[in-house]
Scaffold this active site. Structure first.
Site, PDB file in Angstrom:
ATOM      1  CG  ASP A   1     -25.127  15.078 -47.104  1.00 51.17           C
ATOM      2  OD1 ASP A   1     -25.540  13.967 -47.111  1.00 51.17           O
ATOM      3  OD2 ASP A   1     -24.616  15.613 -48.025  1.00 51.17           O
TER       4      ASP A   1
ATOM      5  CG  ASP B   1     -27.378  22.294 -49.494  1.00 51.36           C
ATOM      6  OD1 ASP B   1     -27.376  21.335 -48.565  1.00 51.36           O
ATOM      7  OD2 ASP B   1     -27.163  22.075 -50.658  1.00 51.36           O
TER       8      ASP B   1
HETATM    9  N1  GLY Z   1     -23.651  17.971 -48.618  1.00 49.56           N
HETATM   10  C1  GLY Z   1     -22.888  17.782 -49.336  1.00 49.56           C
HETATM   11  C2  GLY Z   1     -21.661  17.036 -48.861  1.00 49.56           C
HETATM   12  O1  GLY Z   1     -21.289  16.849 -47.780  1.00 49.56           O
HETATM   13  O2  GLY Z   1     -20.610  16.986 -49.759  1.00 49.56           O
END
Ligand code: GLY
Length: 403
Positions: free
Chosen positions: A181, A121
């Protein structure tokens, strides 16, 4: 920080010149004032909540808990960069220097994340905070932090799989999970490649996007949430979900991440298969029979009709921002994308925007973080605010270009 003044002045002039072009009602109802006051209120409420908690590591806010209190988070949380990013965008939109000061204040405590290799992330955390800050200020300290962050992220790339590993948790479930994501974290690598001249950042970002294109999408151009790979052979082991209704369903935010991710990848590379994928995802979302008329999706496109079927405002905000960028690359669909983004923004302004003082200072209500885990269901969440503000900035810039 001298460039910041210029940027704010430029945007403020645009605001004055083109306020008549605004299609949403945010200017008419004075909601730039609302943006300012809510963003500041959130900072005040964070500071109060921090004095009341025994947790030493909290640096920012993420969402509202179901009891209405603030969900406070440490820098390692994937959402730690969004409030700082909202403050940077808020300062661009309004020209308010106090928001800029707050942006610096909420960006600075994230620095240690530049060495945190335990997560994919990095892009979310660092590009939304330091990235926006660097874009405005050209502060070389921010630049160095971002380059180190990109370097740390590269350690998660697996040559055999051709992708970055997303999660380290749930090792009993997945061997090498890659989630849709993760497309969002590639922007940091493209940026680092340009800044340093090191082609390797670019190459692995492109490879990840290609691998995702090959394995994440279904025939209807919706995407799976999680693809699990064999880290030794690179083979796909399973196609599953974590936050969606089912393995075969279309989790709303996942579709939005894909749309935004491939639009950004086309901007950064000019590779047309990325543009086509973005257009196909846009068609899936915008033509879906389960998309409500106000274009704010339910939390999953396949969530069954029920007395309670929460929306996901964050998915709508991400989609609006992505469409405003995609419109620049797709002349034949430009009007459709802009009209759709405008419908989303109008709906957000009309029915989902907080009233002054509401929601502890969050701008938008009704996002859904993870329905299956009963986490953050139908509450304000910081990334919805971030992408909403980004969409407003893009809408302003777009209106300027139109003239
Ligand atoms: N990246 C995690 C979400 O979108 O919840």
């Amino acid at each position: 920080m001298k460039n910041f003044t210029k940027v704010v002045y430029f945007v403020s002039v645009l605001d004055l010149l083109f306020s008549g072009c605004q299609t949403g009602n945010h200017r008419a109802n004075g909601s730039y004032e609302l943006i300012k006051s809510q963003l500041k209120l959130l900072a005040v409420n964070f500071k109060v909540a921090k004095t009341l908690t025994t947790r030493k590591d909290v640096v920012t806010i993420r969402s509202l808990n179901s009891d209405g209190t603030l969900n406070l988070i440490p820098s390692k949380d994937w959402c730690s960069g969004f409030y700082a990013g909202s403050l940077w965008y808020g300062s661009i939109l309004t020209g308010d220097t106090e928001l800029q000061k707050l942006a610096v204040e909420f960006t600075t405590p994230l620095e240690q994340e530049k060495l945190n290799g335990k997560t994919h992330d990095m892009g979310f955390k660092m590009m939304c905070s330091y990235g926006q800050g660097y874009h405005l200020t050209k502060d070389s300290v921010y630049r160095d932090i971002l380059i180190q962050s990109a370097k740390t992220l590269t350690k998660r790339f697996n040559e055999k799989v051709g992708a970055f590993r997303s999660w380290d948790h749930s090792k009993d479930k997945w061997q090498f999970p890659v989630i849709i994501d993760n497309m969002m974290n590639l922007e940091l690598l493209f940026w680092a490649s340009r800044q340093t001249g090191d082609q390797q950042y670019y190459n692995i970002a492109v490879k990840h996007a290609e691998t995702t294109l090959a394995n994440h999408f279904r025939a209807d151009n919706s995407s799976y949430h999680v693809i699990d790979y064999d880290s030794i052979t690179g083979k796909v082991l399973q196609k599953t979900t974590h936050q969606g209704f089912s393995d075969s369903s279309a989790w709303a935010r996942g579709q939005a991440w894909g749309l935004y991710g491939y639009t950004m990848c086309y901007r950064e590379t000019g590779i047309v298969s990325f543009l086509y994928q973005a257009e196909k995802i846009a068609a899936f979302i915008l033509n879906h029979p389960n998309l409500p008329a106000d274009k704010i999706p339910y939390w999953d496109f396949d969530a069954p009709e029920a007395s309670v079927r929460p929306r996901d405002v964050s998915a709508a905000a991400i989609t609006a921002s992505a469409l405003l960028e995609l419109a620049q690359f797709s002349p034949s669909k430009k009007d459709f994308y802009i009209k759709s983004a405008e419908t989303i923004l109008k709906s957000l302004n009309k029915d989902y925007l907080s009233k002054p003082g509401e929601n502890k200072g969050f701008l938008l209500g009704h996002s859904t973080g993870s329905y299956p885990q009963h986490v953050e269901v139908d509450v304000p969440i910081n990334y919805a605010d971030y992408y909403y503000l980004e969409a407003l900035v893009r809408q302003n810039n777009f209106n300027h270009l139109k003239k």
